[in-house]
Design an enzyme around this catalytic site. Sequence first.
Site, PDB file in Angstrom:
ATOM      1  N   CYS A 233      -3.832 -11.259  -0.154  1.00  0.00           N
ATOM      2  CA  CYS A 233      -2.748 -11.516  -1.115  1.00  0.00           C
ATOM      3  C   CYS A 233      -1.530 -12.181  -0.487  1.00  0.00           C
ATOM      4  O   CYS A 233      -0.698 -12.751  -1.192  1.00  0.00           O
ATOM      5  CB  CYS A 233      -2.339 -10.223  -1.815  1.00  0.00           C
ATOM      6  SG  CYS A 233      -3.666  -9.484  -2.757  1.00  0.00           S
TER       7      CYS A 233
ATOM      8  N   ASN B  43      -3.219  -9.492 -10.986  1.00  0.00           N
ATOM      9  CA  ASN B  43      -3.066  -9.825  -9.569  1.00  0.00           C
ATOM     10  C   ASN B  43      -4.072 -10.921  -9.224  1.00  0.00           C
ATOM     11  O   ASN B  43      -5.276 -10.683  -9.229  1.00  0.00           O
ATOM     12  CB  ASN B  43      -3.326  -8.562  -8.734  1.00  0.00           C
ATOM     13  CG  ASN B  43      -3.129  -8.796  -7.244  1.00  0.00           C
ATOM     14  OD1 ASN B  43      -3.038  -9.937  -6.795  1.00  0.00           O
ATOM     15  ND2 ASN B  43      -3.077  -7.718  -6.479  1.00  0.00           N
TER      16      ASN B  43
ATOM     17  N   HIS C 148       4.897 -11.448  -4.779  1.00  0.00           N
ATOM     18  CA  HIS C 148       3.479 -11.363  -5.122  1.00  0.00           C
ATOM     19  C   HIS C 148       3.339 -10.460  -6.345  1.00  0.00           C
ATOM     20  O   HIS C 148       3.963  -9.397  -6.419  1.00  0.00           O
ATOM     21  CB  HIS C 148       2.709 -10.797  -3.923  1.00  0.00           C
ATOM     22  CG  HIS C 148       1.310 -10.392  -4.250  1.00  0.00           C
ATOM     23  ND1 HIS C 148       0.432 -11.234  -4.892  1.00  0.00           N
ATOM     24  CD2 HIS C 148       0.632  -9.232  -4.029  1.00  0.00           C
ATOM     25  CE1 HIS C 148      -0.724 -10.611  -5.046  1.00  0.00           C
ATOM     26  NE2 HIS C 148      -0.628  -9.392  -4.536  1.00  0.00           N
TER      27      HIS C 148
HETATM   28  N1  ACO Z   1      -7.861   3.806 -16.385  1.00  0.00           N
HETATM   29  C1  ACO Z   1      -7.647   5.116 -16.612  1.00  0.00           C
HETATM   30  N2  ACO Z   1      -7.474   5.991 -15.616  1.00  0.00           N
HETATM   31  C2  ACO Z   1      -7.547   5.528 -14.363  1.00  0.00           C
HETATM   32  C3  ACO Z   1      -7.778   4.174 -14.068  1.00  0.00           C
HETATM   33  C4  ACO Z   1      -7.938   3.296 -15.155  1.00  0.00           C
HETATM   34  N3  ACO Z   1      -8.162   1.975 -14.991  1.00  0.00           N
HETATM   35  N4  ACO Z   1      -7.786   3.997 -12.733  1.00  0.00           N
HETATM   36  C5  ACO Z   1      -7.548   5.211 -12.186  1.00  0.00           C
HETATM   37  N5  ACO Z   1      -7.424   6.131 -13.163  1.00  0.00           N
HETATM   38  C6  ACO Z   1      -7.179   7.563 -13.030  1.00  0.00           C
HETATM   39  C7  ACO Z   1      -7.617   8.105 -11.706  1.00  0.00           C
HETATM   40  O1  ACO Z   1      -8.996   8.358 -11.710  1.00  0.00           O
HETATM   41  C8  ACO Z   1      -6.777   9.335 -11.606  1.00  0.00           C
HETATM   42  O2  ACO Z   1      -7.413  10.357 -12.356  1.00  0.00           O
HETATM   43  P1  ACO Z   1      -7.395  11.885 -11.836  1.00  0.00           P
HETATM   44  O3  ACO Z   1      -5.935  12.256 -11.773  1.00  0.00           O
HETATM   45  O4  ACO Z   1      -8.152  12.576 -12.905  1.00  0.00           O
HETATM   46  O5  ACO Z   1      -8.060  11.851 -10.505  1.00  0.00           O
HETATM   47  C9  ACO Z   1      -5.485   8.971 -12.297  1.00  0.00           C
HETATM   48  O6  ACO Z   1      -5.780   7.810 -13.095  1.00  0.00           O
HETATM   49  C10 ACO Z   1      -4.347   8.658 -11.368  1.00  0.00           C
HETATM   50  O7  ACO Z   1      -4.823   7.808 -10.366  1.00  0.00           O
HETATM   51  P2  ACO Z   1      -3.895   7.309  -9.223  1.00  0.00           P
HETATM   52  O8  ACO Z   1      -4.669   6.402  -8.334  1.00  0.00           O
HETATM   53  O9  ACO Z   1      -3.182   8.441  -8.613  1.00  0.00           O
HETATM   54  O10 ACO Z   1      -2.851   6.471 -10.081  1.00  0.00           O
HETATM   55  P3  ACO Z   1      -1.555   5.716  -9.610  1.00  0.00           P
HETATM   56  O11 ACO Z   1      -0.413   6.128 -10.417  1.00  0.00           O
HETATM   57  O12 ACO Z   1      -1.406   5.729  -8.113  1.00  0.00           O
HETATM   58  O13 ACO Z   1      -1.875   4.216 -10.021  1.00  0.00           O
HETATM   59  C11 ACO Z   1      -2.617   2.142  -9.055  1.00  0.00           C
HETATM   60  C12 ACO Z   1      -2.999   3.555  -9.475  1.00  0.00           C
HETATM   61  C13 ACO Z   1      -2.203   1.366 -10.287  1.00  0.00           C
HETATM   62  C14 ACO Z   1      -3.820   1.473  -8.420  1.00  0.00           C
HETATM   63  C15 ACO Z   1      -1.438   2.223  -8.073  1.00  0.00           C
HETATM   64  O14 ACO Z   1      -1.719   3.112  -7.034  1.00  0.00           O
HETATM   65  C16 ACO Z   1      -1.104   0.895  -7.501  1.00  0.00           C
HETATM   66  O15 ACO Z   1      -0.632   0.016  -8.173  1.00  0.00           O
HETATM   67  N6  ACO Z   1      -1.299   0.721  -6.189  1.00  0.00           N
HETATM   68  C17 ACO Z   1      -1.058  -0.548  -5.578  1.00  0.00           C
HETATM   69  C18 ACO Z   1      -2.344  -1.197  -5.460  1.00  0.00           C
HETATM   70  C19 ACO Z   1      -2.333  -2.647  -5.753  1.00  0.00           C
HETATM   71  O16 ACO Z   1      -1.512  -3.206  -6.448  1.00  0.00           O
HETATM   72  N7  ACO Z   1      -3.330  -3.285  -5.210  1.00  0.00           N
HETATM   73  C20 ACO Z   1      -3.543  -4.646  -5.412  1.00  0.00           C
HETATM   74  C21 ACO Z   1      -4.074  -5.248  -4.161  1.00  0.00           C
HETATM   75  S1  ACO Z   1      -2.951  -5.100  -2.874  1.00  0.00           S
HETATM   76  C22 ACO Z   1      -1.710  -6.013  -3.250  1.00  0.00           C
HETATM   77  O17 ACO Z   1      -1.891  -7.009  -3.923  1.00  0.00           O
HETATM   78  C23 ACO Z   1      -0.449  -5.626  -2.764  1.00  0.00           C
END
Ligand code: ACO
Length: 328
Positions: free
Chosen positions: A115, A285, A255
Amino acid sequence: MNRVRSVIRGCGSYLPNRILTNEELTKSLDTSDEWIVSRTGIRRRHIAAEGELTSDLATRAAERALLSAGLPAAAVDLIVVATTTPDDTFPATATRVQAKLGVTHGSAFDVQAVCSGFIFALAVADNFIKAGQSETVLVIGAETYSRILDWTDRDTCVLFGDGAGALVLGAERDAEGADDAGRRGILSTHLHSDGRYRDILFVDGGPSSTQTVGHLRMTGREVFRHAVTNLASVAEEALAANALPLAAVDVFVPHQANVRIVDSVARRLGLPPSRVVSTVDRHANTSAASIPLALGTAIDEGRIRPGHLVLMEAIGGGLSWGACLARW
Ligand code: ACO
């Protein structure tokens, strides 16, 4: 001797026609529009058509960037494509773009920094120009992430989209003793990597390890934490290197991974939302393509204009992260 710097001559972008909404994703995944929007800000993404390759997206963006620069493809003597989703293991996607543009001179190669790829590619291009090795460079970020997603993994597949964006950089020579104040072009680039964090964001395949293409895997919370900290610090590093205050930044183009990351970084830096470009709702993204796509949107909306100070920055797999400060 006259000093050489890189100025931005044109910008172009391209999104595949097919739009995939959150609502459509709920038909095959245990997810909801509400969850995706509240956790990420993403509402839809574009998906490349069958047979539409990263080099096709890149070429369309490059053609539009050249058009906006008023330059023919023949003027280009270097093509740098930032991508993590190349057409093939080799040759470089940049050489396919070169051929599609009808360019037969100069050189073309890919940069792989996930990224952060566009910032890394900008740094490479800027340094080629400063070294006097290139006059006109196409810097392209292009991705077809839809091809490396596990469409059964709701943790990751809802986050990404396909697209491409490009800048044309040109060499400009300052007269000896010219004043630095208000000079246009790339002011500085700042790159970082830390391979210890490989396992929080990676693709579980590759020609040497598994002889498969693999799928994207991520520990979202860890990535989130590193993203906010590193993006805030590299922005401060870029401003300090140019002895510029935050107040001088007209437009912040981060980004586009997640609106919560963008908002957290802007809050930490103290940047008001009016100066932050956010396109993640429309594009999701798009990895290396996200910054040039966001630049294109901001230019079209009249938010980036000649003379504006633009701060770009990104973080991605590696981990790798970086920033670029440029005067438009
Ligand atoms: N739909 C519904 N529920 C979901 C989904 C979905 N698509 N995905 C995950 N969940 C659930 C999980 O299973 C979890 O359930 P549980 O509590 O029963 O176990 C719950 O939602 C919470 O999951 P978390 O991973 O704790 O959620 P969080 O608030 O951290 O959000 C996310 C997840 C959006 C991925 C966040 O961590 C994030 O944005 N991280 C940055 C990652 C990123 O942007 N990566 C892109 C590549 S790297 C970059 O470009 C920088």
